[in-house]
Write a protein that holds these residues in place. Structure first.
Motif, PDB file in Angstrom:
ATOM      1  N   PRO A  22       0.754  -0.994   0.054  1.00  0.00           N
ATOM      2  CA  PRO A  22      -0.094   0.073  -0.050  1.00  0.00           C
ATOM      3  C   PRO A  22       0.778   1.221   0.167  1.00  0.00           C
ATOM      4  CG  PRO A  22       0.216  -0.832   2.175  1.00  0.00           C
ATOM      5  CD  PRO A  22       0.913  -1.736   1.147  1.00  0.00           C
ATOM      6  N   VAL A  23       2.299   1.185   0.584  1.00  0.00           N
ATOM      7  CA  VAL A  23       2.875   2.551   0.679  1.00  0.00           C
ATOM      8  C   VAL A  23       3.942   2.668  -0.056  1.00  0.00           C
ATOM      9  CG1 VAL A  23       1.514   2.960   2.993  1.00  0.00           C
ATOM     10  CG2 VAL A  23       3.667   1.741   2.881  1.00  0.00           C
ATOM     11  N   ARG A  56      -0.977   5.552  -3.850  1.00  0.00           N
ATOM     12  CA  ARG A  56      -1.383   6.675  -3.170  1.00  0.00           C
ATOM     13  C   ARG A  56      -0.102   7.522  -2.543  1.00  0.00           C
ATOM     14  NH1 ARG A  56      -3.129   3.057   1.850  1.00  0.00           N
ATOM     15  NH2 ARG A  56      -2.036   3.696   3.617  1.00  0.00           N
ATOM     16  N   ALA A  60       7.223   5.441   1.008  1.00  0.00           N
ATOM     17  CA  ALA A  60       6.789   5.773   2.591  1.00  0.00           C
ATOM     18  C   ALA A  60       8.077   5.295   3.416  1.00  0.00           C
ATOM     19  CB  ALA A  60       5.553   5.337   2.927  1.00  0.00           C
ATOM     20  N   ALA A  62      11.745   2.339   4.270  1.00  0.00           N
ATOM     21  CA  ALA A  62      12.327   1.081   4.079  1.00  0.00           C
ATOM     22  C   ALA A  62      11.093   0.103   4.619  1.00  0.00           C
ATOM     23  CB  ALA A  62      13.363   0.986   5.121  1.00  0.00           C
ATOM     24  N   ASP A  63      11.166  -1.008   4.284  1.00  0.00           N
ATOM     25  CA  ASP A  63      10.126  -2.119   4.599  1.00  0.00           C
ATOM     26  C   ASP A  63      10.285  -2.461   6.102  1.00  0.00           C
ATOM     27  OD1 ASP A  63       8.209  -4.053   4.913  1.00  0.00           O
ATOM     28  OD2 ASP A  63       8.452  -4.875   2.934  1.00  0.00           O
ATOM     29  N   ILE A  64       9.387  -1.917   7.103  1.00  0.00           N
ATOM     30  CA  ILE A  64       9.580  -2.401   8.515  1.00  0.00           C
ATOM     31  C   ILE A  64       9.555  -3.774   8.775  1.00  0.00           C
ATOM     32  CG2 ILE A  64       9.193  -1.132  10.851  1.00  0.00           C
ATOM     33  CD1 ILE A  64       8.021   1.089   9.403  1.00  0.00           C
ATOM     34  N   GLY A 101      13.340   6.115   4.109  1.00  0.00           N
ATOM     35  CA  GLY A 101      14.232   5.734   3.155  1.00  0.00           C
ATOM     36  C   GLY A 101      13.341   6.154   1.724  1.00  0.00           C
ATOM     37  N   GLU A 104      14.980   9.514   1.527  1.00  0.00           N
ATOM     38  CA  GLU A 104      16.447   9.328   1.121  1.00  0.00           C
ATOM     39  C   GLU A 104      16.515   9.097  -0.353  1.00  0.00           C
ATOM     40  OE1 GLU A 104      16.803   6.728   4.566  1.00  0.00           O
ATOM     41  OE2 GLU A 104      18.507   7.698   5.110  1.00  0.00           O
ATOM     42  N   GLU A 124      12.312   8.317  11.202  1.00  0.00           N
ATOM     43  CA  GLU A 124      13.190   6.865  11.561  1.00  0.00           C
ATOM     44  C   GLU A 124      12.946   7.076  13.307  1.00  0.00           C
ATOM     45  OE1 GLU A 124      13.949   8.715   8.940  1.00  0.00           O
ATOM     46  OE2 GLU A 124      14.664   7.229   7.495  1.00  0.00           O
ATOM     47  N   PRO A 131      17.821   7.852  10.061  1.00  0.00           N
ATOM     48  CA  PRO A 131      17.977   7.614   8.724  1.00  0.00           C
ATOM     49  C   PRO A 131      19.220   7.004   8.504  1.00  0.00           C
ATOM     50  CG  PRO A 131      17.245  10.066   9.244  1.00  0.00           C
ATOM     51  CD  PRO A 131      17.607   9.398  10.519  1.00  0.00           C
ATOM     52  N   GLY A 132      19.027   5.686   7.695  1.00  0.00           N
ATOM     53  CA  GLY A 132      20.266   4.898   7.662  1.00  0.00           C
ATOM     54  C   GLY A 132      20.865   4.893   6.281  1.00  0.00           C
ATOM     55  N   PHE A 268       4.792   0.231  16.518  1.00  0.00           N
ATOM     56  CA  PHE A 268       3.953   0.799  15.322  1.00  0.00           C
ATOM     57  C   PHE A 268       3.000  -0.172  14.791  1.00  0.00           C
ATOM     58  CE2 PHE A 268       4.439   0.476  10.492  1.00  0.00           C
ATOM     59  CZ  PHE A 268       4.038   2.013  10.189  1.00  0.00           C
ATOM     60  N   ARG A 272      -1.429  -0.223  14.554  1.00  0.00           N
ATOM     61  CA  ARG A 272      -2.401  -0.472  13.180  1.00  0.00           C
ATOM     62  C   ARG A 272      -3.216  -1.915  13.622  1.00  0.00           C
ATOM     63  NH1 ARG A 272       1.364   2.932  12.630  1.00  0.00           N
ATOM     64  NH2 ARG A 272       1.151   4.488  11.207  1.00  0.00           N
ATOM     65  N   LYS A 276      -8.081  -2.933  14.198  1.00  0.00           N
ATOM     66  CA  LYS A 276      -8.727  -4.103  13.673  1.00  0.00           C
ATOM     67  C   LYS A 276      -9.522  -4.827  14.469  1.00  0.00           C
ATOM     68  CE  LYS A 276      -5.536  -3.645   9.797  1.00  0.00           C
ATOM     69  NZ  LYS A 276      -3.814  -3.683   9.750  1.00  0.00           N
TER      70      LYS A 276
HETATM   71  C1  3H9 Z   1      13.515   3.695   7.080  1.00  0.00           C
HETATM   72  O1  3H9 Z   1      13.116   4.036   6.117  1.00  0.00           O
HETATM   73  C2  3H9 Z   1      15.076   3.410   7.426  1.00  0.00           C
HETATM   74  C3  3H9 Z   1      15.812   4.153   6.379  1.00  0.00           C
HETATM   75  O2  3H9 Z   1      16.332   5.446   6.748  1.00  0.00           O
HETATM   76  C4  3H9 Z   1      17.122   3.433   6.310  1.00  0.00           C
HETATM   77  C5  3H9 Z   1      17.025   1.872   6.035  1.00  0.00           C
HETATM   78  C6  3H9 Z   1      18.571   1.286   5.712  1.00  0.00           C
HETATM   79  N1  3H9 Z   1       6.875  -0.650   5.957  1.00  0.00           N
HETATM   80  O3  3H9 Z   1      -0.303   3.600   8.479  1.00  0.00           O
HETATM   81  P1  3H9 Z   1      -1.261   2.829   7.565  1.00  0.00           P
HETATM   82  C7  3H9 Z   1       2.196  -0.648   6.158  1.00  0.00           C
HETATM   83  S1  3H9 Z   1      12.594   3.328   8.451  1.00  0.00           S
HETATM   84  C8  3H9 Z   1       6.177  -1.767   6.003  1.00  0.00           C
HETATM   85  O4  3H9 Z   1      -2.328   2.054   8.117  1.00  0.00           O
HETATM   86  P2  3H9 Z   1      -1.982   5.675   6.631  1.00  0.00           P
HETATM   87  C9  3H9 Z   1       1.218  -0.649   7.351  1.00  0.00           C
HETATM   88  O5  3H9 Z   1       1.831  -1.436   8.468  1.00  0.00           O
HETATM   89  C10 3H9 Z   1      10.800   3.812   7.719  1.00  0.00           C
HETATM   90  N2  3H9 Z   1       5.056  -1.668   6.037  1.00  0.00           N
HETATM   91  O6  3H9 Z   1      -1.869   4.131   6.698  1.00  0.00           O
HETATM   92  C11 3H9 Z   1      -0.382  -0.787   7.065  1.00  0.00           C
HETATM   93  O7  3H9 Z   1      -0.174  -2.271   7.031  1.00  0.00           O
HETATM   94  P3  3H9 Z   1      -1.526  -3.073   7.427  1.00  0.00           P
HETATM   95  C12 3H9 Z   1      10.531   5.001   7.734  1.00  0.00           C
HETATM   96  C13 3H9 Z   1       4.508  -0.433   6.322  1.00  0.00           C
HETATM   97  O8  3H9 Z   1      -2.354   5.880   5.161  1.00  0.00           O
HETATM   98  C14 3H9 Z   1      -0.425  -0.242   5.842  1.00  0.00           C
HETATM   99  O9  3H9 Z   1       1.009  -0.213   5.464  1.00  0.00           O
HETATM  100  N3  3H9 Z   1       9.205   5.287   7.204  1.00  0.00           N
HETATM  101  C15 3H9 Z   1       5.201   0.804   6.402  1.00  0.00           C
HETATM  102  O10 3H9 Z   1      -2.534   6.117   7.595  1.00  0.00           O
HETATM  103  C16 3H9 Z   1      -0.899   1.124   5.654  1.00  0.00           C
HETATM  104  O11 3H9 Z   1      -0.277   1.873   6.703  1.00  0.00           O
HETATM  105  C17 3H9 Z   1       8.307   5.322   8.253  1.00  0.00           C
HETATM  106  O12 3H9 Z   1       8.117   5.429   9.594  1.00  0.00           O
HETATM  107  C18 3H9 Z   1       6.745   0.321   6.075  1.00  0.00           C
HETATM  108  N4  3H9 Z   1       7.414   1.451   6.001  1.00  0.00           N
HETATM  109  O13 3H9 Z   1      -0.727   6.054   6.823  1.00  0.00           O
HETATM  110  C19 3H9 Z   1       6.664   5.427   7.557  1.00  0.00           C
HETATM  111  N5  3H9 Z   1       4.518   1.894   6.391  1.00  0.00           N
HETATM  112  O14 3H9 Z   1      -2.566  -2.500   6.548  1.00  0.00           O
HETATM  113  C20 3H9 Z   1       5.751   4.372   8.350  1.00  0.00           C
HETATM  114  C21 3H9 Z   1       3.528   1.445   6.536  1.00  0.00           C
HETATM  115  O15 3H9 Z   1      -1.507  -4.404   7.160  1.00  0.00           O
HETATM  116  N6  3H9 Z   1       4.596   4.617   7.834  1.00  0.00           N
HETATM  117  N7  3H9 Z   1       3.288   0.281   6.360  1.00  0.00           N
HETATM  118  O16 3H9 Z   1      -2.111  -2.783   8.666  1.00  0.00           O
HETATM  119  C22 3H9 Z   1       3.682   5.700   8.242  1.00  0.00           C
HETATM  120  O17 3H9 Z   1       3.879   6.491   8.841  1.00  0.00           O
HETATM  121  C23 3H9 Z   1       2.303   5.438   7.443  1.00  0.00           C
HETATM  122  O18 3H9 Z   1       1.993   3.958   7.476  1.00  0.00           O
HETATM  123  C24 3H9 Z   1       1.847   6.472   6.221  1.00  0.00           C
HETATM  124  C25 3H9 Z   1       0.673   5.858   5.687  1.00  0.00           C
HETATM  125  C26 3H9 Z   1       1.978   7.814   6.622  1.00  0.00           C
HETATM  126  C27 3H9 Z   1       2.853   6.163   5.287  1.00  0.00           C
END
Ligand code: 3H9
Length: 685
Positions: A22-23, A56, A60, A62-64, A101, A104, A124, A131-132, A268, A272, A276
Motif C-alpha cells: 500500500p505505501v 497513493r 514511505a 524502508a520495509d519495516i 528511506g 532518502e 525513523e 535515517p540509515g 508501530f 495498526r 482492526k
Molecule cells: C526507514 O526508512 C529506514 C531508512 O532510513 C534506512 C534503512 C536502511 N514498511 O499507517 P497505515 C503498512 S524506516 C512496511 O495504516 P496511513 C502498515 O503497517 C521507515 N509496512 O496507512 C499498514 O499495514 P496493514 C521510515 C508499512 O495511510 C499499511 O502499510 N518510514 C510501512 O494511515 C498502511 O499503513 C516510516 O516510518 C513501512 N515503512 O499512513 C513511515 N509503512 O494495512 C511509516 C506502512 O497491514 N508509515 N506500512 O496494517 C507511516 O507513517 C504511515 O504508514 C503512512 C501511511 C503515513 C505512510
C-alpha cells in the motif's frame, strides 16, 4: 514473479516507476528493481532519469517488516549511491508521504519536485532509528544543520511548501504530477548532475549540537536514537560524505539491534493492528457521523467536544443549567486560547473550531445528531436516567455512547430500548490532547456501531483500542494492581519519592503517587467507597490514601496530597507530615518498615500490570497483548522505549517474569500474586 519496479524509456526520459502497495515500502524486491533500473539507465540512451511512484504515495520508507531479519542485498545505501552516481540528471517526483528511506531516495536524486499536497519527512526516530541510507549526511548539506536536526530528531513530516523553502525540494508542481515532472525532466536535459553528497554543509552555530542534545534529552527522555542522529549530523560537518555515511551505517545497525527500536517497531505495528476487529469483516457498513452531541460540559465533555470540533465536526454541548453551560464553554474558550498561545493552533483556526461548538440545556436539540457521548460524573443511576432520556430524544440510528471509566456498559445499554446502538467511548483526560480512545463493545453493540466508532476515532486523530466490558476496561483495570503495589511499597518502607523516582527512572512519564495527586486522591477514595467491602482489596494498600483524603489532602487541587505543592509553581516537595502518617499506619498494621530496593518496586508495579494484562487477554477483554501496550503507552505514560508492559515482559523473558511473580506470591500472598493462567502457560510451555 513480476518486479514491483518498472523501467521504460519514454523519448529521452528513462522512467523508473515503483508500484508496491500500500505505501511503496522499499522491500528487497523494490530495492533490487530500482538497482536493475539504474543499471539499464546507465547503458541506454536516456538523457534524464525520472523516479516516481504509482498509487497513493511516493515511497514511505524502508520495509519495516524486514527489520530484525537477516539483511538481504542490495542494501539501500548501495542503491542510492549508484542512483546518485548516474552521469545524467536524476529527478524524483513526490506525492503523498515521502518518508524515511523514501525521502532518502529523493535526496539521492539530483533534482526533486513535488505536489503541493505532498509531505516529506525522516520519521525513523519514531521507530528508535536514524535515517540509515544517507539521510543524516545529505539533509544538512541541502537544508543546513538546524533544519536537518529538527526534521530528524522530531521525526515530524513537513509540507512540500516548507521543504521547498528549506531547499529540500526544487520545484512544486500543480496539477498532474507525472505530466509536470516529465516536462521538467525534458527541461533538465543537459543540466549538470547535482549530487547532494558533493555539496558542502552550510555554516552553523558552534553550540548547536550541545543545545540539540539537551533539548532531545528533555523532550525524548531516555531515547538513544535522537542522540545518535545528532552525532551523525555533527559527523557530517566534520568528515567527508563517505566517512559520515560509514558512521551513520554503524550507528543505524547499533540502534536496529537494540531493545528500544524493537519496542518502538512493535508499537508501530500494534497501533495498526489495534484498529482492526478480528471478527468484523472489513466491509462492515458504517453509519454517517456528521454531527455530535455531548452530555456534560465539564473538563471531560469540553475536551471531547474540542476533539470533534478540531476535526471539523459540529458539536452540541448539553448541560443542566445556563450557568453550568456557561462555565463549560468558558473552559473550552480557555483551552483554545491556550492552544493559540502555545502556537499549536492559529487564531483563525481556533476561531473556526470554536464556532463549531454550541451549547444547549434542551435534549430536544439532540433530535438530529448522529452520535451522542455522555460525559457526566461516575454515577450509575444518573447515567441510566440520561440514557433513557437519550432514547426518547434521539433519532433512530443515532449512536449512543458513554464515556464512563468504570461502569457496566451493558447495564447502561439496558436503560434504552436500543441497546444495539449503545457503546462505550472512553476518552482520557485532557481529552483534546490524549491520543487513546478505549472503544467498549457491550454485549449487544451492533457491528456497524463498532466499525463506525473505530474509524471515527481515527478521523478525530485518536488511537482506538477495543475493550470488552469489565470493571475499569483495559487500562483502569490494570491500574488496580499497579496502584496497590505502589501504596504497599510505601507502607512497607519506601517513601512516595522513592516509588515515584524508581518508576520515573524506569521511564514512566510520572510516578504513581504523583499521578494520584494530579488526578485527585478523592477520585480513588470515592470509587472505593462505592465498592462492596470485598472488592476494595487489601486495606494496607489504600489506608494511607484514605487518611489523606479524609484530611482533605486531595492532591494538587488542594495544594497537598502525598506531596506538598507550591501554590504558585505547583512544584512538589516531600511532606514530612505524610511520612509520619505512613509510619503511624504501618505500625497500626503491625508492619515493620524495611528498605525496599528500587528494582523490587519496579518489578512489583510492572509485573502487577503484566499479570492483570494476561488475564485481560485470556478473558477476551483485549483482543491481543499488543492492544494493551497501545493502551498503556498512549493513555498511561508507559515509556515507548519499552514497548508497553506486555512487550516489556516478552523482552525480559516470560519465564523470568513468571519466576518473580511466584516469588512475590510466596512473600506477599496468593490473593495479589497468583500468576494468571496464561502467564503460567506461556512460561511453562
Ligand atoms: C526507514 O526508512 C529506514 C531508512 O532510513 C534506512 C534503512 C536502511 N514498511 O499507517 P497505515 C503498512 S524506516 C512496511 O495504516 P496511513 C502498515 O503497517 C521507515 N509496512 O496507512 C499498514 O499495514 P496493514 C521510515 C508499512 O495511510 C499499511 O502499510 N518510514 C510501512 O494511515 C498502511 O499503513 C516510516 O516510518 C513501512 N515503512 O499512513 C513511515 N509503512 O494495512 C511509516 C506502512 O497491514 N508509515 N506500512 O496494517 C507511516 O507513517 C504511515 O504508514 C503512512 C501511511 C503515513 C505512510
Amino acid at each position: 514473479m513480476s518486479s514491483p519496479v518498472s523501467y521504460t524509456l519514454e523519448g529521452s526520459i528513462g522512467v523508473i516507476s515503483v508500484n508496491n502497495p500500500p505505501v511503496n515500502a522499499l522491500s528487497q524486491a523494490v530495492r533490487q528493481g530500482i538497482f536493475d533500473a539504474i543499471a539499464e539507465a546507465e547503458r541506454d540512451a536516456s538523457k534524464v532519469v525520472l523516479i516516481l511512484c504509482e498509487g497513493r504515495t511516493f515511497i514511505a520508507g524502508a520495509d519495516i517488516t524486514e527489520f530484525g531479519k537477516p539483511p538481504a542485498e542490495p542494501w539501500l545505501p548501495e542503491v542510492f549511491d549508484r542512483l546518485e552516481a548516474l552521469e545524467k540528471p536524476v529527478v524524483a517526483a513526490l506525492h503523498g508521504t515521502a518518508l524515511g528511506g523514501g525521502f532518502e531516495t529523493a535526496l539521492a536524486a539530483h533534482y526533486r519536485c513535488a505536489l503541493p499536497s505532498a509531505k516529506i519527512g525522516l520519521p525513523e526516530v519514531k521507530l528508535g532509528l536514524l535515517p540509515g541510507a544517507g539521510g543524516t549526511q545529505r539533509t544538512p548539506r541541502l537544508a543546513g544543520v538546524e533544519a536537518a536536526l529538527e526534521l530528524m530528531t522530531t521525526g515530524n513530516p513537513i509540507p512540500a511548501g516548507k521543504a521547498f523553502e528549506l531547499g529540500l525540494i526544487d520545484k512544486i508542481i500543480d496539477g498532474d504530477l507525472r505530466a509536470g515532472a516529465m516536462a521538467w525532466a525534458e527541461e533538465l536535459t543537459g543540466a549538470p548532475v547535482r549530487r547532494s553528497s558533493e555539496q558542502p554543509v552550510p555554516g552553523h552555530d558552534a553550540g548547536i549540537f550541545d543545545a540539540a542534545r539537551g533539548l532531545a534529552a528533555r523532550k525524548a527522555r531516555g531515547q538513544i536514537a535522537p542522540q545518535r542522529i545528532i552525532d551523525c549530523v555533527e559527523a557530517a560537518t566534520r568528515t567527508s560524505f563517505q566517512d559520515g555515511a560509514k558512521i551513520e551505517r554503524e550507528k543505524f545497525m547499533e540502534l536496529m539491534q537494540g531493545e528500544q527500536s524493537a519496542a518502538m517497531r512493535h508499537l508501530f505495528f500494534s497501533e495498526r493492528q489495534a484498529a482492526k476487529i478480528d471478527d468484523l469483516p472489513k466491509d462492515t457498513p458504517q453509519r454517517a457521523v456528521e454531527t455530535v452531541g455531548i452530555i456534560g460540559g465539564g473538563t471531560m465533555g469540553g475536551g471531547i467536544a474540542m476533539s470533534f470540533a478540531n476535526a471539523g465536526i459540529p458539536v452540541t454541548l448539553i448541560e443542566i443549567s445556563d450557568e453550568a453551560l456557561e462555565h463549560g464553554l468558558a473552559i473550552v474558550d480557555r483551552n483554545y486560547a491556550g492552544s493559540v498561545k502555545r502556537g499549536k493552533l492559529s487564531e483563525d483556526k481556533a476561531g473556526q473550531c470554536r464556532s463549531l461548538i454550541t451549547g444547549s440545556t434542551d435534549y430536544a436539540d439532540l433530535a438530529d445528531v448522529d452520535l451522542v457521548i455522555e460525559a457526566v460524573f461516575e454515577d450509575p443511576e444518573l447515567k441510566k436516567q440520561i440514557f433513557a432520556r437519550l432514547d426518547a430524544a434521539c433519532k433512530p440510528g443515532a449512536i449512543l455512547a458513554t464515556n464512563t471509566s468504570y461502569q457496566d456498559v451493558n447495564l447502561i445499554a439496558a436503560a434504552t430500548k436500543r441497546p444495539e446502538d449503545v457503546i462505550g467511548l472512553h476518552f482520557f483526560s485532557p481529552a483534546n490532547i490524549m491520543k487513546l480512545l478505549e472503544v467498549v463493545r457491550a454485549e449487544k453493540t451492533a457491528d456497524d456501531v463498532l466499525a463506525t466508532c473505530m474509524s471515527l476515532a481515527r478521523k478525530i486523530r485518536k488511537v482506538p483500542v477495543m475493550s470488552g466490558v469489565c470493571y475499569g476496561f483495559i487500562g483502569n483495570r490494570m491500574l488496580q494492581p499497579y496502584f496497590r503495589e505502589a501504596q504497599l511499597c510505601v507502607i512497607e518502607g519506601a517513601t512516595p519519592e522513592q516509588v515515584d523516582n524508581a518508576m520515573e527512572s524506569f521511564g514512566m512519564a510520572m510516578g504513581p503517587l504523583r499521578v494520584a495527586d494530579l488526578a485527585g486522591i478523592d477520585v480513588g477514595y470515592k470509587a472505593r467507597q462505592a465498592l462492596p467491602e470485598e472488592m476494595r482489596g487489601d486495606p494496607r494498600s489504600y489506608r494511607v490514601a484514605e487518611v489523606l483524603a479524609e484530611m482533605g489532602r486531595l492532591g494538587q487541587k488542594s495544594g497537598a496530597g502525598f506531596y506538598n505543592y507550591d501554590p504558585e509553581t505547583r512544584k512538589h516537595s516531600s511532606a514530612p507530615e505524610v511520612l509520619e502518617i505512613i509510619e503511624r499506619e504501618a505500625a497500626a498494621f503491625g508492619i515493620e518498615r524495611r528498605e525496599i530496593p528500587d528494582e523490587e518496586i519496579v518489578d512489583r508495579l510492572v509485573y502487577g500490570l503484566v499479570n492483570e494484562g494476561m488475564r485481560i487477554v485470556e478473558e477476551g477483554i483485549a483482543q491481543r497483548p499488543g492492544d494493551i501496550d497501545i493502551v498503556y503507552v498512549y493513555g498511561y505514560g508507559f515509556p515507548v522505549t519499552r514497548g508497553g508492559p506486555m512487550h516489556y515482559a516478552d523482552a525480559v523473558g516470560i519465564g523470568r517474569v513468571y519466576e518473580r511473580v511466584l516469588e512475590f506470591r510466596d512473600r506477599f500472598g496468593a490473593e495479589a500474586w497468583t500468576p494468571a493462567p496464561l502467564l503460567e502457560k506461556l512460561a511453562t510451555e
